[in-house]
Design a protein around this motif. Structure first.
Motif, mmCIF file in Angstrom:
data_model
loop_
_atom_site.group_PDB
_atom_site.id
_atom_site.type_symbol
_atom_site.label_atom_id
_atom_site.label_comp_id
_atom_site.label_asym_id
_atom_site.label_seq_id
_atom_site.Cartn_x
_atom_site.Cartn_y
_atom_site.Cartn_z
ATOM 1 N N PHE A 110 0.911 -0.674 -0.123
ATOM 2 C CA PHE A 110 -0.257 -0.312 -0.061
ATOM 3 C C PHE A 110 0.907 1.496 0.138
ATOM 4 C CE2 PHE A 110 -2.502 -3.448 2.568
ATOM 5 C CZ PHE A 110 -3.041 -3.848 1.849
ATOM 6 N N ILE A 111 0.817 2.457 -1.061
ATOM 7 C CA ILE A 111 1.510 3.450 -1.224
ATOM 8 C C ILE A 111 0.648 4.438 0.554
ATOM 9 C CG2 ILE A 111 0.967 5.977 -1.675
ATOM 10 C CD1 ILE A 111 0.994 5.249 -4.174
ATOM 11 N N GLY A 112 2.024 4.821 1.432
ATOM 12 C CA GLY A 112 1.664 4.723 2.518
ATOM 13 C C GLY A 112 1.224 4.018 3.798
ATOM 14 N N GLY A 113 1.899 2.878 3.091
ATOM 15 C CA GLY A 113 2.527 1.666 4.141
ATOM 16 C C GLY A 113 0.658 1.003 4.729
ATOM 17 N N ASP A 114 1.286 0.951 6.227
ATOM 18 C CA ASP A 114 -0.252 -0.016 6.520
ATOM 19 C C ASP A 114 0.181 0.064 8.415
ATOM 20 O OD1 ASP A 114 -2.594 -2.439 5.851
ATOM 21 O OD2 ASP A 114 -1.285 -2.760 8.214
ATOM 22 N N PRO A 115 -1.313 0.944 8.850
ATOM 23 C CA PRO A 115 -1.221 1.005 10.023
ATOM 24 C C PRO A 115 -0.881 -0.733 10.990
ATOM 25 C CG PRO A 115 -3.183 1.226 9.020
ATOM 26 C CD PRO A 115 -2.149 0.892 8.417
ATOM 27 N N HIS A 116 -1.423 -1.501 10.617
ATOM 28 C CA HIS A 116 -1.508 -2.746 11.088
ATOM 29 C C HIS A 116 -0.593 -3.747 10.556
ATOM 30 C CE1 HIS A 116 -4.944 -1.270 12.813
ATOM 31 N NE2 HIS A 116 -5.785 -1.036 11.295
ATOM 32 N N ASP A 117 0.721 -3.275 9.924
ATOM 33 C CA ASP A 117 1.749 -4.074 9.542
ATOM 34 C C ASP A 117 1.668 -5.772 9.955
ATOM 35 O OD1 ASP A 117 3.681 -4.644 7.174
ATOM 36 O OD2 ASP A 117 4.780 -3.713 9.029
ATOM 37 N N GLY A 118 1.801 -6.621 9.124
ATOM 38 C CA GLY A 118 2.201 -7.938 9.601
ATOM 39 C C GLY A 118 2.011 -8.285 7.910
ATOM 40 N N PRO A 119 2.444 -9.681 8.267
ATOM 41 C CA PRO A 119 2.315 -11.032 6.710
ATOM 42 C C PRO A 119 1.110 -10.327 5.938
ATOM 43 C CG PRO A 119 2.730 -12.645 8.776
ATOM 44 C CD PRO A 119 2.402 -10.594 9.365
ATOM 45 N N GLN A 120 1.244 -9.987 4.606
ATOM 46 C CA GLN A 120 0.212 -10.209 3.741
ATOM 47 C C GLN A 120 0.979 -10.040 2.524
ATOM 48 O OE1 GLN A 120 -3.634 -8.424 3.393
ATOM 49 N NE2 GLN A 120 -2.713 -10.269 1.626
ATOM 50 N N PRO A 121 0.809 -11.517 2.059
ATOM 51 C CA PRO A 121 1.878 -12.285 1.315
ATOM 52 C C PRO A 121 0.510 -11.905 -0.412
ATOM 53 C CG PRO A 121 0.364 -14.030 2.595
ATOM 54 C CD PRO A 121 0.678 -12.716 3.295
ATOM 55 N N LEU A 122 1.212 -12.744 -1.338
ATOM 56 C CA LEU A 122 0.319 -12.166 -2.684
ATOM 57 C C LEU A 122 0.552 -13.487 -3.327
ATOM 58 C CD1 LEU A 122 2.266 -8.906 -3.825
ATOM 59 C CD2 LEU A 122 -0.468 -8.786 -2.840
ATOM 60 N N ASP A 123 -0.424 -13.734 -3.709
ATOM 61 C CA ASP A 123 -0.440 -15.030 -4.301
ATOM 62 C C ASP A 123 -0.311 -14.547 -5.925
ATOM 63 O OD1 ASP A 123 -0.130 -17.336 -2.802
ATOM 64 O OD2 ASP A 123 -2.549 -17.113 -2.830
ATOM 65 N N TYR A 124 -0.359 -15.776 -6.639
ATOM 66 C CA TYR A 124 -0.283 -15.108 -8.150
ATOM 67 C C TYR A 124 -0.958 -16.417 -9.514
ATOM 68 C CZ TYR A 124 3.597 -12.989 -7.376
ATOM 69 O OH TYR A 124 4.473 -11.322 -6.314
ATOM 70 N N PHE A 125 -1.836 -15.838 -10.013
ATOM 71 C CA PHE A 125 -2.489 -16.731 -10.621
ATOM 72 C C PHE A 125 -2.534 -15.625 -12.056
ATOM 73 C CE2 PHE A 125 -4.789 -15.324 -6.650
ATOM 74 C CZ PHE A 125 -5.360 -16.536 -5.974
ATOM 75 N N VAL A 126 -3.631 -17.071 -12.599
ATOM 76 C CA VAL A 126 -3.724 -16.907 -14.284
ATOM 77 C C VAL A 126 -5.052 -17.511 -14.276
ATOM 78 C CG1 VAL A 126 -1.970 -17.481 -15.567
ATOM 79 C CG2 VAL A 126 -3.293 -19.314 -15.144
ATOM 80 N N TRP A 127 -6.161 -16.671 -14.853
ATOM 81 C CA TRP A 127 -8.012 -17.514 -14.996
ATOM 82 C C TRP A 127 -8.426 -17.951 -16.499
ATOM 83 C CZ3 TRP A 127 -5.273 -12.848 -13.135
ATOM 84 C CH2 TRP A 127 -4.736 -12.355 -12.017
ATOM 85 N N ALA A 128 -9.195 -18.833 -16.237
ATOM 86 C CA ALA A 128 -9.673 -19.441 -17.551
ATOM 87 C C ALA A 128 -11.059 -19.412 -18.354
ATOM 88 C CB ALA A 128 -9.373 -21.423 -17.161
ATOM 89 N N MET A 129 -11.875 -19.219 -18.706
ATOM 90 C CA MET A 129 -12.969 -19.059 -18.892
ATOM 91 C C MET A 129 -13.362 -20.254 -19.529
ATOM 92 S SD MET A 129 -12.353 -14.621 -19.313
ATOM 93 C CE MET A 129 -10.874 -15.120 -19.350
ATOM 94 N N VAL A 130 -14.742 -20.470 -19.387
ATOM 95 C CA VAL A 130 -14.391 -21.830 -20.226
ATOM 96 C C VAL A 130 -16.220 -21.526 -20.734
ATOM 97 C CG1 VAL A 130 -14.649 -24.615 -20.028
ATOM 98 C CG2 VAL A 130 -12.783 -23.022 -19.080
ATOM 99 N N GLY A 131 -16.396 -21.799 -21.659
ATOM 100 C CA GLY A 131 -17.740 -21.549 -22.510
ATOM 101 C C GLY A 131 -17.893 -22.964 -23.229
ATOM 102 N N ALA A 132 -19.546 -22.939 -23.996
ATOM 103 C CA ALA A 132 -19.572 -24.912 -24.483
ATOM 104 C C ALA A 132 -18.914 -24.535 -25.322
ATOM 105 C CB ALA A 132 -21.109 -24.053 -24.890
ATOM 106 N N GLU A 133 -18.505 -23.216 -26.271
ATOM 107 C CA GLU A 133 -18.106 -23.136 -27.598
ATOM 108 C C GLU A 133 -16.504 -22.747 -27.753
ATOM 109 O OE1 GLU A 133 -19.558 -23.516 -31.007
ATOM 110 O OE2 GLU A 133 -21.177 -23.546 -29.140
ATOM 111 N N ARG A 134 -15.658 -22.433 -26.352
ATOM 112 C CA ARG A 134 -14.747 -21.745 -26.813
ATOM 113 C C ARG A 134 -13.763 -21.861 -25.153
ATOM 114 N NH1 ARG A 134 -17.558 -17.494 -28.228
ATOM 115 N NH2 ARG A 134 -17.213 -17.677 -30.743
ATOM 116 N N THR A 135 -12.229 -22.301 -24.953
ATOM 117 C CA THR A 135 -11.826 -21.439 -24.099
ATOM 118 C C THR A 135 -10.978 -20.614 -24.219
ATOM 119 O OG1 THR A 135 -12.280 -23.548 -23.037
ATOM 120 C CG2 THR A 135 -10.607 -22.185 -21.985
ATOM 121 N N LEU A 136 -11.179 -19.450 -23.429
ATOM 122 C CA LEU A 136 -10.248 -18.277 -23.126
ATOM 123 C C LEU A 136 -9.215 -18.396 -21.705
ATOM 124 C CD1 LEU A 136 -13.072 -17.087 -23.920
ATOM 125 C CD2 LEU A 136 -12.083 -14.793 -25.271
#
Ligand SMILES: [Zn+2]
Ligand SMILES: [Zn+2]
Length: 266
Positions: free
Chosen positions: A24-50
């Protein structure tokens, strides 16, 4: 006539332990562990997958000191998606954690905002501070895809296929776009880095890597306008996504979750 409905999946591939103040810009008043996860996202339809975004590969994870939890190809295969069969990939923006693994998808066409390519190849990249989240090889790989006839550019809001639209928000990166998907649950918005964590759009806070703070904050209103409810907004890096949504099937807990169904706790 109703638009096509899509199943939507978040596929986690990476993790980074860090402190809240780093998110966060400006830091965090309750600083503690805040990990990030990394994702990709799939969209699955009847005709196609994106696919939305293509993540980074193990070599890049090593370089950037981010841990790969499961390679992206494995996550896709776990829900029956063969990477080399994917024909449509939306790239939210060109940061290293969203646009790697280019050899995994030889048959895909990539959808990108005009101004993201302009940003990643123009004068702003002369500034070390602004190019931190970019990798020259990733950008060059996208330029090569342009010359190979494999990129479709968008300028603002556009329909990719019936039921799936992109919306330029900018802010964190100049041409950053989110994706709105029609599902049986309503309009789900895949925010990607327009909101790294729930805390960003819920509390109006800003991630430190930012090209334009005003666009970040205006973007939160756009996310809320596009989504059927705030609970339909899926942040791009929040480990809570894995806790709130059910596994795509038994055995995929904490790895692949289903976003087109209601969150577990209502
Ligand atoms: Zn980013
Ligand atoms: Zn990111």
């Amino acid at each position: 006539m109703t638009s096509e409905l899509y199943e939507v999946y978040a596929i986690r591939y990476g993790h980074h332990d860090r402190h809240a103040r780093e998110n966060f810009i400006g830091g965090d008043p309750h600083d503690g562990p805040q990990p990030l996860d990394y994702f990709v996202w799939a969209m699955v339809g009847a005709e196609r997958t994106l696919l939305l975004d293509t993540g980074f590969d193990p070599a890049m994870g090593e370089k950037r000191q981010r841990r790969i939890t499961k390679p992206i190809a494995e996550g896709l295969q776990a829900i029956g998606i063969m990477p080399d069969r994917i024909e449509t990939i939306i790239v939210s923006h060109l940061h290293y954690d969203h646009t790697g693994n280019y050899d995994l998808f030889p048959n895909a066409r990539y959808h990108l905002q005009d101004c993201e390519m302009a940003y990643a190849t123009g004068r702003c990249m002369c500034h070390p501070h602004l190019r931190i989240p970019f990798e020259a090889e990733d950008v060059v790989a996208m330029v090569r895809k342009v010359f190979a006839g494999r990129v479709t550019f968008h300028d603002g809001t556009d329909e990719i296929v019936p039921g799936i639209t992109v919306h330029r928000i900018g802010g964190h990166s100049r041409g950053l776009q989110c994706v709105c998907v029609n599902t049986r649950r309503g309009q789900v918005v895949l925010a990607s880095d327009t909101s790294h964590l729930y805390a960003h759009f819920e509390q109006g806070r800003v991630f430190p890597i930012t090209y334009n703070v005003g666009e970040v904050l205006e973007g939160y209103a756009t996310l809320k306008r596009l989504a059927s409810s705030p609970a339909h907004i899926i942040p791009g890096h929040d480990p809570l996504v894995l806790a709130r949504y059910p596994a795509a099937r038994n055995g995929l807990e904490g790895w692949v979750v289903r976003l087109d169904v209601e969150p577990k706790n209502g």
